[in-house]
Design an enzyme around this catalytic site. Structure first.
Site, PDB file in Angstrom:
ATOM      1  N   VAL A 398       0.932  -1.072  -0.088  1.00 52.69           N
ATOM      2  CA  VAL A 398       0.170  -0.183   0.013  1.00 52.69           C
ATOM      3  C   VAL A 398       0.881   1.258  -0.066  1.00 52.69           C
ATOM      4  CG1 VAL A 398      -1.885  -1.324   1.091  1.00 52.69           C
ATOM      5  CG2 VAL A 398      -0.282   0.225   2.379  1.00 52.69           C
ATOM      6  N   GLU A 400       2.967   4.450   0.503  1.00 57.29           N
ATOM      7  CA  GLU A 400       4.184   4.576   1.622  1.00 57.29           C
ATOM      8  C   GLU A 400       3.910   5.464   2.876  1.00 57.29           C
ATOM      9  OE1 GLU A 400       6.752   2.609   1.368  1.00 57.29           O
ATOM     10  OE2 GLU A 400       8.690   3.437   1.742  1.00 57.29           O
ATOM     11  N   LYS A 405       0.382   1.495   6.938  1.00 58.69           N
ATOM     12  CA  LYS A 405       0.758   0.266   6.817  1.00 58.69           C
ATOM     13  C   LYS A 405       0.710  -0.560   8.136  1.00 58.69           C
ATOM     14  CE  LYS A 405       4.554   0.899   3.113  1.00 58.69           C
ATOM     15  NZ  LYS A 405       3.951   0.171   2.148  1.00 58.69           N
ATOM     16  N   SER A 427       9.574   0.992   0.477  1.00 57.27           N
ATOM     17  CA  SER A 427      10.978   1.371   0.137  1.00 57.27           C
ATOM     18  C   SER A 427      11.786   1.908   1.135  1.00 57.27           C
ATOM     19  CB  SER A 427      10.589   2.496  -1.012  1.00 57.27           C
ATOM     20  OG  SER A 427       9.774   2.305  -1.907  1.00 57.27           O
ATOM     21  N   HIS A 448      11.507  -6.180  -0.462  1.00 62.68           N
ATOM     22  CA  HIS A 448      11.389  -4.990  -1.391  1.00 62.68           C
ATOM     23  C   HIS A 448      11.803  -5.429  -2.829  1.00 62.68           C
ATOM     24  CE1 HIS A 448      13.626  -0.913  -2.389  1.00 62.68           C
ATOM     25  NE2 HIS A 448      12.189  -0.741  -2.730  1.00 62.68           N
ATOM     26  N   GLU A 460      15.355  -7.023  -2.122  1.00 58.50           N
ATOM     27  CA  GLU A 460      15.964  -7.055  -0.748  1.00 58.50           C
ATOM     28  C   GLU A 460      14.981  -7.449   0.274  1.00 58.50           C
ATOM     29  OE1 GLU A 460      18.464  -2.885  -0.916  1.00 58.50           O
ATOM     30  OE2 GLU A 460      16.352  -2.448  -0.851  1.00 58.50           O
ATOM     31  N   ASN A 498      18.303   1.781  -1.945  1.00 55.06           N
ATOM     32  CA  ASN A 498      17.604   3.157  -2.039  1.00 55.06           C
ATOM     33  C   ASN A 498      18.617   4.512  -1.279  1.00 55.06           C
ATOM     34  OD1 ASN A 498      15.509   3.158  -3.691  1.00 55.06           O
ATOM     35  ND2 ASN A 498      14.097   2.561  -2.038  1.00 55.06           N
TER      36      ASN A 498
HETATM   37  P1  NAD Z   1       0.475   3.148  -5.529  1.00 57.50           P
HETATM   38  O1  NAD Z   1       0.148   4.446  -4.874  1.00 57.50           O
HETATM   39  O2  NAD Z   1       0.677   2.792  -6.991  1.00 57.50           O
HETATM   40  O3  NAD Z   1      -0.462   1.971  -5.023  1.00 57.50           O
HETATM   41  C1  NAD Z   1      -0.758   1.810  -3.551  1.00 57.50           C
HETATM   42  C2  NAD Z   1      -2.188   1.144  -3.725  1.00 57.50           C
HETATM   43  O4  NAD Z   1      -2.457   0.859  -2.423  1.00 57.50           O
HETATM   44  C3  NAD Z   1      -3.325   1.871  -4.152  1.00 57.50           C
HETATM   45  O5  NAD Z   1      -3.983   1.185  -5.386  1.00 57.50           O
HETATM   46  C4  NAD Z   1      -4.276   2.128  -2.852  1.00 57.50           C
HETATM   47  O6  NAD Z   1      -5.754   2.273  -3.378  1.00 57.50           O
HETATM   48  C5  NAD Z   1      -3.974   0.924  -2.284  1.00 57.50           C
HETATM   49  N1  NAD Z   1      -4.351   1.273  -0.702  1.00 57.50           N
HETATM   50  C6  NAD Z   1      -4.002   2.229   0.122  1.00 57.50           C
HETATM   51  N2  NAD Z   1      -4.428   2.011   1.393  1.00 57.50           N
HETATM   52  C7  NAD Z   1      -4.741   0.370   1.405  1.00 57.50           C
HETATM   53  C8  NAD Z   1      -5.322  -0.266   2.441  1.00 57.50           C
HETATM   54  N3  NAD Z   1      -5.558   0.127   3.366  1.00 57.50           N
HETATM   55  N4  NAD Z   1      -5.586  -1.488   2.023  1.00 57.50           N
HETATM   56  C9  NAD Z   1      -5.502  -2.155   0.726  1.00 57.50           C
HETATM   57  N5  NAD Z   1      -5.134  -1.102  -0.291  1.00 57.50           N
HETATM   58  C10 NAD Z   1      -4.539   0.260   0.079  1.00 57.50           C
HETATM   59  O7  NAD Z   1       1.941   2.971  -4.782  1.00 57.50           O
HETATM   60  P2  NAD Z   1       3.080   1.752  -5.470  1.00 57.50           P
HETATM   61  O8  NAD Z   1       4.015   2.665  -5.997  1.00 57.50           O
HETATM   62  O9  NAD Z   1       2.562   0.539  -5.949  1.00 57.50           O
HETATM   63  O10 NAD Z   1       3.966   1.423  -4.185  1.00 57.50           O
HETATM   64  C11 NAD Z   1       3.269   0.786  -3.099  1.00 57.50           C
HETATM   65  C12 NAD Z   1       4.533   0.449  -2.281  1.00 57.50           C
HETATM   66  O11 NAD Z   1       5.646  -0.046  -2.811  1.00 57.50           O
HETATM   67  C13 NAD Z   1       5.099   1.578  -1.256  1.00 57.50           C
HETATM   68  O12 NAD Z   1       5.373   1.178  -0.030  1.00 57.50           O
HETATM   69  C14 NAD Z   1       6.535   2.046  -2.087  1.00 57.50           C
HETATM   70  O13 NAD Z   1       7.168   2.770  -1.295  1.00 57.50           O
HETATM   71  C15 NAD Z   1       6.977   0.636  -2.280  1.00 57.50           C
HETATM   72  N6  NAD Z   1       7.774   0.639  -3.809  1.00 57.50           N
HETATM   73  C16 NAD Z   1       7.310   1.501  -4.769  1.00 57.50           C
HETATM   74  C17 NAD Z   1       8.238   1.447  -5.892  1.00 57.50           C
HETATM   75  C18 NAD Z   1       7.679   2.039  -7.342  1.00 57.50           C
HETATM   76  O14 NAD Z   1       8.658   2.402  -7.910  1.00 57.50           O
HETATM   77  N7  NAD Z   1       6.758   2.583  -7.258  1.00 57.50           N
HETATM   78  C19 NAD Z   1       9.307   0.349  -6.080  1.00 57.50           C
HETATM   79  C20 NAD Z   1       9.633  -0.338  -4.759  1.00 57.50           C
HETATM   80  C21 NAD Z   1       8.786  -0.221  -3.681  1.00 57.50           C
END
Ligand code: NAD
Length: 701
Positions: A398, A400, A405, A427, A448, A460, A498
């Site tokens: 979900v 960040e 979380k 992340s 990760h 990771e 990161n």
């Molecule tokens: P995103 O914004 O694309 O998606 C997040 C999703 O979580 C959304 O669809 C939202 O509706 C959903 N959500 C929010 N609250 C929720 C809940 N309580 N229950 C269920 N769903 C919920 O985000 P993302 O880019 O996919 O990132 C997600 C995680 O992965 C973050 O922690 C981010 O730091 C990490 N991450 C992202 C990347 C990247 O490049 N985007 C890379 C590695 C890690």
């Protein structure tokens, strides 16, 4: 019988069997080559044979290649020439046997293994999915030196052969049949008997010339046509490698001198070109990276052995960019996956994204339509907790935000049993804080992934304060089942990748702020060998995503990670990068131009050399701190993490191998100068670096 080779004969057909007694794998060491040489002398004398098949006694491995340790040990061009000449003299004896020879490929047939196959009159394989065929030498910075650079283009034609050698591509049996690398495919169970019958059916050693259409004949058989082929190949290579890799260019030079010619001279040329590559630093670095990646496929991270990951069903919470990608990957490995989100549009988006990735695989013929449908049928979606409780591994992806979380983890902890692993894809946030709210913190771990999930090879695994070794091992095995290379990191902000990448992106933003054009900054990084410049990367990742992580790191590490004000401004202006069409650049399809809305300084006086030092040394310095703090266990882990997590140029051997090639002392001196001239905090040398400079050691020694 001679060493690992033995001969059997039945009804006038010989079988030459390779069976390395000391290993599960057949590899062509110089000892095995010498014994093959003696066996071939014996075979050439035999008058009782009407055909010969060459087989492997290993299950699902024909010959994995030449011994890479021996290639690594080459120190002089003469040594390289001798090795290549010896190998090709032996394969020539195989080629010259007075009766038809058929190579029977039952598994991996790579490098020297396929070069041996090429010296046979025909090649057959089974339909087994364990079979990979190819000449991947270029990936180690060398070229096929046992005659393969000559024989493959001769067999399949210049237009197919040259790209196969240049890409070092390993193909499936079906692809090999299609492009002429093998002559027949038989069912796995009857491979040997079918191969024997095929060998007996051959009329002689020769083969009829390939039929060519007019344009192929023009491109392959006329000087003008070939010049066009070589010119295009050279341009493609330069575009892909920016000239950092000598091997592909050397291969083009060699093939342009040998294709269409016969006689011993062409083989001699192959040895000469091989020798030019065998001692290069690039090749030595690529070989080190190869061994590193092999090691990390199996590396044991704890002393607690577990047999399986125990995952039969998987859950994903959060169906955004990452959750959707993770669900696709899990289903592609044949596991059912339940995806939860609070937003049904996100769920539909995740399904659409998974479908798109599978469509791509279908288009590239990696999968069949029924497999695409099978994969999609394994993904189910939900807006509530239904079906989540039975998962053995749940990956949270979900937004960040620690509060959100924690709520998700608390909920999951209440509906799952004590054996379910709860993993966060965060992340940069502390996994320990997520574990705190759970009933069984020992089964909470970080996992990760990198974006795009299906393509980035690294994950990771993050050990939170109370994560049990068993949870770590199960998570490592699960990640490996998904095809990923794993590094284990401690639960410190930004973990490893990161934590190193953000200071690099931030430094690029400072350079931009000072007035260095974004295209110049990106070009400097690309010229160093990075796959993409930092400013373009920031736009790709998303300014909002990078901004969030950059601030988490600033909060954790203070002034030395102070976010460049230009990033604040761009974020405030709502320029989010590629996804919104505008960031540091304006994006128009694949085209991008600097965005005039981004206000930078006027005219930077920083040289390209110093700009590169600022961006790369800041990572080296931070990596030294990660080692001091034991965020990761070794310099090797930093290297593999940065190569696989960020695309750090493999030909440089990895971030810290590169640092060692420069030396700690010169890096320290530059950091001290930059601390004085640019910023005292950002460039303050790490204690470990000072220590290495003082003692004259390297990160790897
Ligand atoms: P995103 O914004 O694309 O998606 C997040 C999703 O979580 C959304 O669809 C939202 O509706 C959903 N959500 C929010 N609250 C929720 C809940 N309580 N229950 C269920 N769903 C919920 O985000 P993302 O880019 O996919 O990132 C997600 C995680 O992965 C973050 O922690 C981010 O730091 C990490 N991450 C992202 C990347 C990247 O490049 N985007 C890379 C590695 C890690």
């Amino acid at each position: 019988m001679s060493g690992a080779w033995r001969i059997t004969v039945a009804e006038g057909v010989g079988e030459l069997i390779f069976d390395n007694p000391d290993s599960d794998v057949n590899v062509l060491t110089s000892t095995h080559l010498a014994s093959l040489d003696r066996t071939l002398d014996e075979l050439s004398e035999r008058k009782d044979l009407r055909a010969l098949i060459v087989t492997s006694a290993k299950e699902r491995i024909f010959i994995a290649g030449a011994d890479i340790r021996e290639i690594e040990g080459i120190t002089t061009p003469k040594d390289a020439t001798d090795k290549a000449e010896q190998g090709k003299a032996i394969f020539k004896k195989l080629e010259d046997l007075p009766y038809p020879t058929v190579c029977v490929i039952n598994g991996a047939c790579l490098g020297g293994g396929y070069e041996l196959a090429l010296a046979c009159d025909r090649r057959v394989a089974s339909f087994s999915t364990a079979i990979k065929i190819g000449l991947p030498e270029v990936n180690l910075g060398i070229l096929p030196g046992f005659g393969g650079s000559i024989r493959l283009p001769r067999l399949v034609g210049l237009l197919k052969g040259l790209p196969l050698i240049l890409a070092g591509k390993m193909v499936t049996p079906e692809e090999a049949l299609k492009n002429g690398m093998v002559d027949r495919l038989f069912p796995e169970k009857t491979l040997k008997t079918d191969a024997l019958a095929y060998a007996v059916s051959l009329k002689g050693k020769g083969r009829s010339p390939r039929k060519k259409d007019l344009s192929t004949a023009f491109l392959e058989d006329t000087p003008v046509g070939r010049a066009i082929v070589y010119d295009k190949a050279r341009k493609d290579v330069m575009k892909r490698t920016k000239g950092h890799y000598p091997a592909p260019l050397e291969i083009i030079r060699l093939v342009s001198r040998t294709y269409g010619r016969s006689g011993a001279g062409v083989y001699r040329l192959e040895s000469e070109h091989f020798a030019r590559l065998g001692t290069t630093e690039v090749s030595k670095n690529l070989i080190k990276v190869f061994f590193l990646s092999e090691k990390y496929k199996k590396h044991r991270w704890t002393d607690t052995p577990v047999k399986t990951d125990g995952v039969r069903r998987c859950g994903v919470v959060g169906a955004g960019v990452m959750g959707g990608g993770i669900a696709q990957l899990v289903s592609a490995k044949g596991l059912p996956v339940r995806v939860k989100d609070i937003n049904d549009k996100a769920l539909a988006g995740a399904l659409a994204e998974a479908h798109k990735i599978n469509q791509g695989a279908l288009k590239r013929r990696r999968i069949k339509r029924h497999q695409l449908e099978g994969r999609m049928s394994l993904i189910s979606t939900t807006l509530d907790d239904s079906g989540m409780g039975t998962s053995d591994m749940i990956i949270e992806a979900v937004v960040e935000d620690l509060g959100i979380k924690q709520k998700v983890f608390k909920g999951l902890s209440e509906i799952t049993g004590p054996d379910t692993v709860l993993a966060s894809n965060t992340s940069s946030l502390p996994v320990t804080r997520m574990a705190e709210v759970c009933r069984h913190p020992e089964r909470v771990v970080g996992l990760h992934f990198f974006n795009p999930v299906d393509r980035m090879p690294l994950v990771e695994v993050i050990r939170a304060e109370r994560t049990s070794p068993e949870t770590i091992e199960r998570t490592v095995l699960f990640a490996r089942r998904l095809g990923k290379t794993v590094i284990l990191t401690e639960d410190r902000p930004g973990f490893l990748v990161n934590r190193l990448l953000l200071p690099y992106l931030n430094e690029a933003a400072y350079l931009l702020q000072e007035g260095m054009p974004c295209t110049t900054i990106d070009r400097i990084a690309e010229n160093f060998g990075l796959p993409m410049g930092p400013i373009e990367l920031a736009d790709q990742v998303g300014i909002d995503v990078g901004y969030k992580v950059a601030h988490i790191l600033q909060e954790a590490f203070g002034e030395r990670m102070k976010v460049a004000s230009i990033l604040e401004e761009v974020k405030k202006a709502g320029l989010l990068g590629k996804k919104s069409g505008k960031g540091f650049y304006i994006h128009d399809g694949k085209k991008r131009t600097p965005n005039p809305e981004v206000k930078t300084g006027s005219g930077s006086r920083t040289s390209a050399e110093d700009a590169l030092k600022r961006m790369v040394y800041i990572m080296i310095n931070e990596a030294a701190r990660c080692l001091e703090e034991k965020v990761v266990d070794s310099a090797a882990t930093v290297d593999i993490g940065m190569i696989m997590g960020t695309g750090f140029p493999p030909h440089r051997g990895g971030l810290l191998r590169y640092a060692d090639s420069i030396g700690a002392l010169p890096i320290l001196k530059d950091l001290e100068r930059l601390a004085k001239d640019v910023d005292a905090k950002r460039f303050e040398p790490a204690k470990l670096l000072v220590e290495l400079a003082r003692t004259g050691r390297g990160f790897h020694s």
